[in-house]
Design an enzyme around this catalytic site. Structure first.
Site, short mmCIF file in Angstrom:
data_model
loop_
_atom_site.label_atom_id
_atom_site.label_comp_id
_atom_site.label_asym_id
_atom_site.label_seq_id
_atom_site.Cartn_x
_atom_site.Cartn_y
_atom_site.Cartn_z
N GLY A 179 75.83 36.96 47.95
CA GLY A 179 76.89 36.32 47.18
C GLY A 179 77.72 37.33 46.41
N ARG B 52 76.63 37.15 55.03
CA ARG B 52 75.20 36.96 55.25
C ARG B 52 74.96 37.24 56.74
NH1 ARG B 52 75.74 33.18 50.57
NH2 ARG B 52 74.47 34.28 49.04
N GLY C 268 71.72 40.90 45.82
CA GLY C 268 70.63 40.19 45.15
C GLY C 268 69.30 40.42 45.85
N ASP C 269 68.33 39.58 45.56
CA ASP C 269 66.98 39.87 46.07
C ASP C 269 66.87 39.72 47.59
OD1 ASP C 269 67.11 37.16 45.96
OD2 ASP C 269 65.13 36.88 45.05
N THR D 132 74.94 39.89 41.13
CA THR D 132 74.89 38.44 41.33
C THR D 132 75.23 37.75 40.01
OG1 THR D 132 73.41 36.54 41.59
CG2 THR D 132 72.34 38.61 41.14
N ASP E 70 74.08 35.03 39.09
CA ASP E 70 72.96 34.17 38.68
C ASP E 70 72.01 34.81 37.66
OD1 ASP E 70 74.01 32.42 40.58
OD2 ASP E 70 72.73 33.23 42.17
N ASP F 148 69.35 36.31 38.20
CA ASP F 148 67.98 35.93 38.54
C ASP F 148 67.17 37.08 39.13
OD1 ASP F 148 69.49 36.08 40.83
OD2 ASP F 148 68.70 34.27 41.76
N MET G 231 76.91 26.99 37.84
CA MET G 231 76.18 27.66 38.93
C MET G 231 74.91 28.34 38.42
SD MET G 231 78.96 29.27 41.52
CE MET G 231 79.52 28.29 42.90
N ARG H 174 72.20 29.07 41.08
CA ARG H 174 71.20 28.87 42.13
C ARG H 174 69.92 28.27 41.55
NH1 ARG H 174 70.90 33.27 46.92
NH2 ARG H 174 70.05 34.53 45.26
N SER I 59 81.69 12.59 20.78
CA SER I 59 81.69 13.02 22.18
C SER I 59 80.45 13.87 22.40
CB SER I 59 82.95 13.81 22.49
OG SER I 59 83.00 14.95 21.66
P1 ADP Z 1 71.38 37.89 47.94
O1 ADP Z 1 71.27 39.34 48.27
O2 ADP Z 1 72.53 37.59 47.03
O3 ADP Z 1 70.06 37.30 47.47
P2 ADP Z 1 71.01 36.61 50.56
O4 ADP Z 1 69.70 36.01 50.19
O5 ADP Z 1 71.96 35.78 51.30
O6 ADP Z 1 71.82 37.11 49.27
O7 ADP Z 1 70.72 37.94 51.39
C1 ADP Z 1 71.78 38.73 51.89
C2 ADP Z 1 71.43 39.28 53.26
O8 ADP Z 1 70.23 40.08 53.16
C3 ADP Z 1 71.09 38.22 54.31
O9 ADP Z 1 72.22 37.70 54.95
C4 ADP Z 1 70.24 39.01 55.29
O10 ADP Z 1 71.03 39.75 56.18
C5 ADP Z 1 69.49 39.98 54.37
N1 ADP Z 1 68.16 39.42 54.11
C6 ADP Z 1 67.81 38.43 53.26
N2 ADP Z 1 66.51 38.13 53.34
C7 ADP Z 1 66.00 38.94 54.30
C8 ADP Z 1 64.71 39.11 54.87
N3 ADP Z 1 63.67 38.38 54.48
N4 ADP Z 1 64.57 40.05 55.85
C9 ADP Z 1 65.61 40.81 56.24
N5 ADP Z 1 66.85 40.68 55.75
C10 ADP Z 1 67.06 39.77 54.78
#
Ligand code: ADP
Length: 317
Positions: free
Chosen positions: A5, A66, A96-97, A120, A122, A124, A164, A166, A210
Site C-alpha cells: 500500500g 502487489r 509494510g510487513d 504504511t 496503518d 501497524d 482506515m 487495516r 451532537s
Molecule cells: P504491505 O507490504 O503493505 O504489507 P502486501 O501485504 O500487499 O503489502 O505485500 C506486498 C507484496 O509483498 C505482495 O504483493 C507480495 O509480492 C509480497 N509478499 C507479501 N507476502 C509475501 C509472502 N508471504 N511471501 C512472499 N512475498 C510476499
C-alpha cells in the site's frame, strides 16, 4: 522500491535513499511497480535530479503494486536474476510487513542484502513508534472529522466516522483523541454494543447535542454502517449519519513529521547496507533510529498505546 500500500512520505524516503547512496559514491536504481516490476525488469538508474522536487508529493514516483508471482519460488528466482543482470547488489524495500516477508525469502534463497523502511499509513509495524505516512493520514482524518463535527453540531446529529488502518486501530484512536470524539471502536478491543448504547444514552441527546464515534475499518463487528444500523434500530429517535473517509487518507502532501522521518530512515537504510547489514527494518523508537530484524517485526504485533485507550472515555465525560 516501494511495495504494498502506498503512503505519503514514500517519495521523501526514495529521495533520501538515492541521495545517501550517491553521497557514499554508490549508484542508485529505482525499481518501478514493486516486486512485480522487479520480476519484469522495470529498473532505471536514478541520479540526484531524478528525485528533485518530490519530497512534498504524496504517492510514490516508483509506483507500487502487489505481486502474486513474487510469492512463488520461481518468481523470486526471476527477481534475483533481474538484480544480477542490472548489477544491483543491495536492495531497500519501502513497504509494510507483507513486503518484508517477501524480502526475507529473497535473502534466504538468493543471499541478496535487503533492508526495509516502514511505509504504511496503518502504523501497524512492530519495532517502530511511527511508520512513514501515519502522521499525515491522521492529520487528514482529523481535518475531515473537524468538518463533520461542524455539520453534526448544526443538526444535532450522531455521526459514525470510519477511518482506515487495516487490522489496527492506530489511526482511529489518535483521530478520536485529536477530534474530541465521544467514542472509538478499534479491532484490538471487542466492541461492547450495550456499553456503547448506554454511553450514548447518557452523552448524546438528539434534541440538543451532537456526537462523533470513530470506527476503525478493521473493527470486528462489521464496521461503521453495521454499528450505526444496530444503534438506529434501538434508537429510532437518533439522527444518525455514517461517513467513510476512505482513500483521501492515503493521499496528499506528507506532513513535516513524515518527511523528516522518511529522510532519516531512508538515509539509515543505506548506512545499514554500507555496514553489511541485511534482513532488518529501520525504525524509530523514542526518537532514536533502531535496527529491527525482519523476523521480529513480522512475528510481533504492535499494541495500541495503553495510556491513550481510556483517554477517549475520560475526556468525553
Ligand atoms: P504491505 O507490504 O503493505 O504489507 P502486501 O501485504 O500487499 O503489502 O505485500 C506486498 C507484496 O509483498 C505482495 O504483493 C507480495 O509480492 C509480497 N509478499 C507479501 N507476502 C509475501 C509472502 N508471504 N511471501 C512472499 N512475498 C510476499
Amino acid at each position: 522500491m516501494t511495495s504494498g500500500g502506498d503512503a505519503p512520505g514514500m517519495n521523501a524516503a526514495i529521495r533520501a535513499v538515492v541521495r545517501t547512496a550517491l553521497y557514499n559514491n554508490c549508484e542508485a536504481f529505482g525499481i518501478y511497480g514493486g516486486y512485480q516490476g522487479l520480476i519484469e525488469g522495470e529498473i532505471r538508474q536514478l541520479g540526484r535530479y531524478d528525485v528533485s522536487n518530490i519530497i512534498q508529493r504524496g504517492g510514490t514516483i516508483l509506483k507500487s503494486a502487489r505481486s502474486v508471482e513474487f510469492k512463488t519460488v520461481e518468481g523470486r528466482a526471476r527477481a534475483a536474476q533481474q538484480l544480477a543482470e542490472h548489477q544491483i547488489d543491495a536492495l531497500v524495500v519501502i513497504g509494510g510487513d507483507g513486503s518484508f516477508t517477501g524480502a526475507k525469502y529473497l535473502i534466504q534463497e538468493h543471499d541478496i542484502p535487503v533492508v526495509g523502511v516502514p511505509g504504511t499509513i496503518d502504523n501497524d509495524l512492530y519495532g517502530t513508534d511511527s511508520t512513514i505516512g501515519y502522521d499525515t493520514a491522521v492529520n487528514t482524518a482529523v481535518e475531515a472529522v473537524d468538518k463533520i463535527k461542524d455539520t453534526a453540531s448544526a443538526h444535532n446529529r450522531l455521526f459514525f466516522v470510519e477511518v482506515m488502518g487495516r487490522d489496527a486501530g492506530f489511526i482511529a484512536l489518535r483521530t478520536a483523541i485529536a477530534t474530541g470524539a465521544e467514542a472509538v471502536l478499534v479491532p484490538e478491543i471487542e466492541t461492547d454494543l450495550t456499553d456503547l448504547e448506554h454511553f450514548l444514552e447518557r452523552e448524546y441527546n438528539p434534541k440538543n447535542s451532537s456526537g462523533i464515534v470513530i470506527v476503525a475499518e478493521g473493527e470486528k463487528s462489521g464496521g461503521a454502517y453495521t454499528i450505526a444500523e444496530k444503534v438506529a434500530q434501538k434508537h429510532p429517535d437518533y439522527d444518525i449519519r455514517v461517513s467513510v473517509l476512505g482513500h483521501i487518507q492515503r493521499g496528499g502532501s506528507p506532513s513535516q513529521f513524515d518527511r523528516v522521518l522518511a529522510s532519516q530512515l531512508g538515509a539509515a537504510a543505506v548506512d545499514a547496507l554500507m555496514d553489511d547489514q541485511k534482513s532488518i527494518m529501520l525504525g524509530i523508537m523514542n526518537k532514536e533510529i533502531v535496527h529491527v530484524p525482519f523476523n521480529k517485526t513480522i512475528k510481533h504485533t504492535k499494541n495500541l498505546n495503553p495510556e491513550l485507550v481510556p483517554l477517549v472515555r475520560i475526556l468525553s465525560v
